[in-house]
Design a protein around this motif. Structure first.
Motif, mmCIF file in Angstrom:
data_model
loop_
_atom_site.group_PDB
_atom_site.id
_atom_site.type_symbol
_atom_site.label_atom_id
_atom_site.label_comp_id
_atom_site.label_asym_id
_atom_site.label_seq_id
_atom_site.Cartn_x
_atom_site.Cartn_y
_atom_site.Cartn_z
ATOM 1 N N ASN A 149 0.948 -1.460 0.044
ATOM 2 C CA ASN A 149 -0.058 0.052 0.160
ATOM 3 C C ASN A 149 0.951 1.328 0.174
ATOM 4 O O ASN A 149 0.367 2.082 -0.657
ATOM 5 N N MET A 150 1.938 1.363 0.762
ATOM 6 C CA MET A 150 2.949 2.399 0.896
ATOM 7 C C MET A 150 3.552 2.654 -0.724
ATOM 8 O O MET A 150 3.371 3.892 -1.049
ATOM 9 N N ILE A 151 3.814 1.695 -1.330
ATOM 10 C CA ILE A 151 4.756 1.849 -2.565
ATOM 11 C C ILE A 151 3.355 2.279 -3.575
ATOM 12 O O ILE A 151 3.872 3.138 -4.627
ATOM 13 N N ALA A 152 2.225 1.681 -3.409
ATOM 14 C CA ALA A 152 1.272 2.097 -4.472
ATOM 15 C C ALA A 152 1.024 3.687 -4.337
ATOM 16 O O ALA A 152 0.631 4.345 -5.271
ATOM 17 N N PHE A 153 0.906 3.959 -2.956
ATOM 18 C CA PHE A 153 0.541 5.525 -2.837
ATOM 19 C C PHE A 153 1.590 6.491 -3.339
ATOM 20 O O PHE A 153 1.471 7.472 -4.047
ATOM 21 N N LEU A 632 3.640 -2.547 -10.254
ATOM 22 C CA LEU A 632 3.544 -3.994 -10.285
ATOM 23 C C LEU A 632 4.797 -4.706 -10.006
ATOM 24 O O LEU A 632 5.074 -5.770 -9.599
ATOM 25 N N ALA A 633 5.844 -3.779 -10.899
ATOM 26 C CA ALA A 633 7.162 -4.673 -10.576
ATOM 27 C C ALA A 633 7.758 -4.455 -9.260
ATOM 28 O O ALA A 633 8.272 -5.365 -8.507
ATOM 29 N N CYS A 634 7.541 -3.388 -8.345
ATOM 30 C CA CYS A 634 7.820 -3.139 -6.945
ATOM 31 C C CYS A 634 7.244 -4.334 -6.181
ATOM 32 O O CYS A 634 7.837 -4.737 -5.088
ATOM 33 N N VAL A 638 8.857 -7.032 -3.807
ATOM 34 C CA VAL A 638 8.690 -7.284 -2.323
ATOM 35 C C VAL A 638 8.066 -8.566 -2.011
ATOM 36 O O VAL A 638 8.732 -9.117 -1.031
ATOM 37 N N CYS A 639 7.156 -9.051 -2.556
ATOM 38 C CA CYS A 639 6.377 -10.455 -2.517
ATOM 39 C C CYS A 639 7.626 -11.478 -2.821
ATOM 40 O O CYS A 639 7.656 -12.526 -1.924
ATOM 41 N N ALA A 640 8.430 -11.330 -3.788
ATOM 42 C CA ALA A 640 9.381 -12.278 -3.917
ATOM 43 C C ALA A 640 10.343 -12.406 -2.623
ATOM 44 O O ALA A 640 10.895 -13.476 -2.427
ATOM 45 N N LEU A 641 10.762 -11.275 -2.399
ATOM 46 C CA LEU A 641 11.559 -11.139 -1.115
ATOM 47 C C LEU A 641 11.199 -11.660 0.285
ATOM 48 O O LEU A 641 12.151 -12.405 0.818
ATOM 49 N N LEU A 642 10.078 -11.167 0.498
ATOM 50 C CA LEU A 642 9.398 -11.592 1.773
ATOM 51 C C LEU A 642 8.915 -13.141 1.766
ATOM 52 O O LEU A 642 9.088 -13.601 2.774
ATOM 53 N N LEU A 643 8.289 -13.497 0.603
ATOM 54 C CA LEU A 643 7.882 -14.914 0.316
ATOM 55 C C LEU A 643 9.124 -15.616 0.121
ATOM 56 O O LEU A 643 8.913 -17.074 0.318
ATOM 57 N N LEU A 644 10.073 -15.318 -0.440
ATOM 58 C CA LEU A 644 11.132 -16.011 -1.139
ATOM 59 C C LEU A 644 10.542 -17.150 -1.987
ATOM 60 O O LEU A 644 10.963 -18.177 -1.883
ATOM 61 N N SER A 685 -5.403 0.635 -6.354
ATOM 62 C CA SER A 685 -6.100 -0.839 -6.220
ATOM 63 C C SER A 685 -5.163 -1.953 -6.513
ATOM 64 O O SER A 685 -5.309 -2.966 -5.864
ATOM 65 N N VAL A 686 -3.752 -1.707 -6.929
ATOM 66 C CA VAL A 686 -2.959 -2.643 -6.845
ATOM 67 C C VAL A 686 -2.463 -2.973 -5.395
ATOM 68 O O VAL A 686 -2.241 -3.984 -4.894
#
Length: 780
Positions: A149-153, A632-634, A638-644, A685-686
């Motif tokens: 959400n922070m990145i989105a805004f 979307l790239a960010c 973020v998901c790839a790094l936190l979820l590995l 919305s992302v």
């Protein structure tokens, strides 16, 4: 109103009055905070959080936690907006009308997730470690949603529109405060509530004990089977029955209770005895996808007794039949088995492909535009005027504002050239002789020429002489007084001084020019019979005014105006009906201003309602595509790094991209035009969509078994918090439906409601189906 009243009742004419002051008042009221709506929204959220988290059993009820969580969100929103005010980020209509409700809906999502996970924490975990266990299970999800959400805004702040950039930055700051609240304060509240639950005090009214806690526990010798070790393999309800070997551990506990002289209950527990029994392989029928756990393994007598006490406590506090139902039970017993059937999966995929195709078609129907009639409230005089203007006239005024930074007296030719350059703009209205309307410099020079001609006539007629001007005409005497101000042959009069005299003594010309000088010149009204110059000693006085009369230097009776910092001259635009027409006119005008600055050093910019409301469409789609692509790239990183797990991150980002396309297409089908506000919501919305997807994906990763079993487990554990978060978001934006501005209802309430529904459908329907088909392997 007087003009409207003067029309006879049976007349076919209508009179519509309008003023910029009226529109400014409407926009001011548009930006005011509605305390009633804000209070109503937060009270509604308090009631919802309290009701949904109340339980019949006081040891599981969390109504006070819900109340405290909503209050914390309210404080975090107020703190974030306060910091924005200290940082100098300006407030606008989007901030006051939308952000409090949007931040409330987003902020309580993580609160529901933490509270729901806390109730699922095993009672066999040591008391002091339960909060840490809860954060270990949900911390990744909370961090992902908040960071997204922070990145989105922040990405939405790339849109180069000051008001929307301020809104996006304020929303990002509020999300940061919500994140800090969820991580640092809310877990402490959960820990405090855990003490109440352990002591079986009433929820909310925590000063009182529950009736269940006052009863004497009677424990008879019992045998408990450890369900976790019953089978070497657990069959899936989505496959065929399998063969398994059953191992049963039977533990017998004997406990006796007695009451001492002081009234305290003493429980005497004998050492437990265990018996292990292994049975041959048997055919196992289909069972619960997650297994029906009666009791979990105990590592000590204390844990076993705690488990026993909990079981007895549940038997004492028997809930009402309607209180036994929960969203988690519904997801486990009804929803997941139905959704994860092969036929249902095929139907879901086909329906979502159809929705995507319809949305792609809807994207072709989205047009750029934001008309004043969309902003001004209906059934007002201003709305009637603007509607008639747009329908019949399409007539707008504009101004070219010249700034400081150059010498106005020496740049008069450049100013006239700038004015003449606007003859190339086809939308500029011309006079009857096809000439452009005059600017203030034309009126000023015409006035000076009139003074010159009058002075020449008075001089030639002898009414003004070396010794006296008392017989001259009004304008001749004024010209005489202006000539004696400097006595300098090179600068016979001061440009700024004469400009100030013109503004005061030619009110019709100055008003017609709409010059609006800044700083405003001092007011000086000429009086022919003023005796300030009565005893002047003059020298030669024969040159015309334009070339300057050389008269003696005296104390100036005329105050000098300050050098110009801003001035303006007007134009009128006509024929602007489509957004493309406005964009073309704006680009043409701005090109002329840039050329004047480069060639002559005359700094200027356009102003007016076309530039205020339509300039946002120049490059709007470019900035939108750039911002959402970066977002979307960010989000993927973020998901790839936190979820590995890049595999899961790719599925999540694909769902989020589909949500953005679906929302964009539905906007086109609803006739909502693309402007800066829908762009910001589309970008946001992302981030909001992560709230509906990442919890399910993380639950899928941390479950064991086949893809179907893991999808069912993820739905069981995340269905309730995701639904609570969606309902809280809907309740947060529900108060926007009561706005008197149709713009707020259409562009905020309707769009955010559709976004929430799309998030639910994609997060709880499409995503589990995709994970059950192409999901990654488990992480545990």
């Amino acid at each position: 109103q007087l003009a409207q009243d003067s029309i006879p009742p049976n007349a076919t004419q209508n009179v519509h009055a309008f003023s910029t002051t009226t529109l400014n008042d409407i926009m001011k009221s548009f930006s005011d905070v509605s305390a009633i709506r804000v209070a109503g929204g937060y009270l509604l959220m308090l009631a919802y959080a309290c009701v949904t988290m109340l339980r019949w059993d006081c040891s599981k009820s969390q109504g006070a936690v819900g109340l405290a969580g909503v209050l914390l969100v309210a404080l975090s929103v107020a703190s974030g907006l306060g910091l924005c005010s200290l940082l100098g980020i300006s407030f606008n209509a989007a901030t006051t009308q939308v952000l409090p409700f949007l931040a409330l809906g987003i902020g309580v999502d993580d609160m529901f997730l933490l509270a729901h996970a806390f109730t699922e924490t095993s009672p066999h975990i040591p008391f002091k470690e339960r909060t840490g266990e809860c954060l270990k299970r949900t911390g990744t999800s909370v961090a992902l949603t908040s960071v997204s959400n922070m990145i989105a805004f922040f990405m939405a702040a790339l849109v180069p529109i000051p008001a929307l950039r301020a809104f996006s930055l304020q929303a990002a700051v509020v999300v940061v405060f919500n994140f800090a609240m969820v991580l640092f304060i809310f877990p402490a509240i959960l820990s405090l509530d855990l003490h109440r639950r352990e002591k079986r005090r009433l929820d909310i009214l925590c000063c009182f004990y529950s009736p269940c806690s006052s009863r004497v526990i009677q424990i008879q010798p019992q045998e408990f089977a450890d369900a976790n070790d019953n089978h070497a393999s657990h069959p899936s309800p989505y496959g065929h029955p399998g063969m398994a070997t059953s191992t049963q551990i039977t533990t017998t506990v004997q406990a006796f209770t007695q009451c001492d002289s002081s009234g305290h209950h003493i429980v005497t527990v004998l050492p437990p005895t265990s018996q292990v029994c292994t049975s041959p392989a048997v055919l196992l029928p289909p069972a619960d996808p997650l297994g029906s756990q009666v009791f979990t393994p105990s590592s000590s007598t204390r844990d076993l007794l705690a488990q026993l006490d909990e079981a007895k406590g549940r038997r004492e506090c028997v809930p009402l039949p309607f209180c036994r139902w929960s969203l988690s039970d519904f997801a486990r017993e009804k929803y997941a088995p139905l959704l994860l059937q092969t036929q249902t999966k095929a139907v879901v995929v086909v329906l979502f492909l159809a929705l995507l195709g319809l949305s792609l078609y809807g994207t072709t129907m989205v047009h750029d535009g934001l008309y004043l009639t969309d902003i001004v409230p209906r059934d007002t005089k201003a709305h009637a005027f603007i509607s008639a203007q747009f329908k019949y006239f399409s007539f707008y005024n504009m101004f070219i504002v010249t700034k400081g930074g150059f010498h106005y007296p020496g740049a008069q030719a450049a100013l006239l050239s700038l004015h003449q350059a606007f003859s190339t703009v086809k939308y500029v209205v011309r006079e009857g002789n096809h000439d452009l309307p005059k600017m203030w410099l034309h009126y000023f020079q015409d006035w000076l020429r009139g003074l010159q001609a009058t002075f020449d006539r008075d001089w030639q007629a002898g009414r003004i002489t070396h010794d006296s001007y008392r017989n001259g005409s009004e304008d001749g005497v004024l010209a005489y007084k202006l000539l004696i101000q400097t006595g300098n042959k090179k600068e016979p009069f001061n440009f700024n001084q004469v400009r100030g005299v013109w503004a005061s003594n030619d009110p019709l010309g100055f008003a017609a020019s709409q010059a609006n000088f800044y700083p405003p010149p001092p007011e000086w009204i000429h009086d022919k019979y003023d005796t300030t110059g009565e005893n002047l000693r003059t020298s030669h006085c024969r040159a015309p005014l334009a070339h300057a009369l050389m008269l003696p230097m005296i104390s100036s009776p005329v105050p000098a105006a300050q050098p110009l910092e801003f001035a303006q001259f007007p134009f009128y635009l006509s024929g602007l009906r489509r957004t493309a027409d406005f964009v073309e006119a704006i680009e043409s005008v701005r090109a002329i201003c840039r050329e004047a600055a480069e060639r002559h050093g005359v700094l200027s910019y356009p102003s007016g309602y076309p530039f205020l409301f339509w300039e946002q469409y120049i490059g709007l789609r470019h900035w939108f595509l750039l911002a959402i692509s970066i977002l979307l790239a960010c989000t993927f990183l973020v998901c790839a790094l936190l979820l590995l797990n890049p595999w899961t991150a790719g599925i999540i980002v694909s769902i989020l991209a589909m949500m953005a396309v679906e929302l964009f297409g539905i906007m086109g089908l609803m006739g909502i035009k693309l402007s800066a506000i829908p762009v910001v919501i589309l970008i946001a919305s992302v981030g909001i969509g992560v709230e509906f997807t990442v919890h399910v994906a993380l639950g899928f990763l941390t479950a064991v078994g086949s893809r179907n079993v893991r999808s069912a487990a993820a739905l069981e554990h995340t269905f309730a918090p995701v639904m609570d978060g969606a309902v809280s978001t809907l309740l947060g934006v529900l108060m926007l439906a009561g706005s008197e501005f149709d713009f707020i209802i259409r562009y905020f309430f309707a769009v955010l409601t559709i976004l929430t529904l799309l998030g639910l459908l994609n997060g709880l329907v499409l995503l589990p189906v995709l994970l059950s088909v192409i999901g990654p392997p488990p992480e545990v």
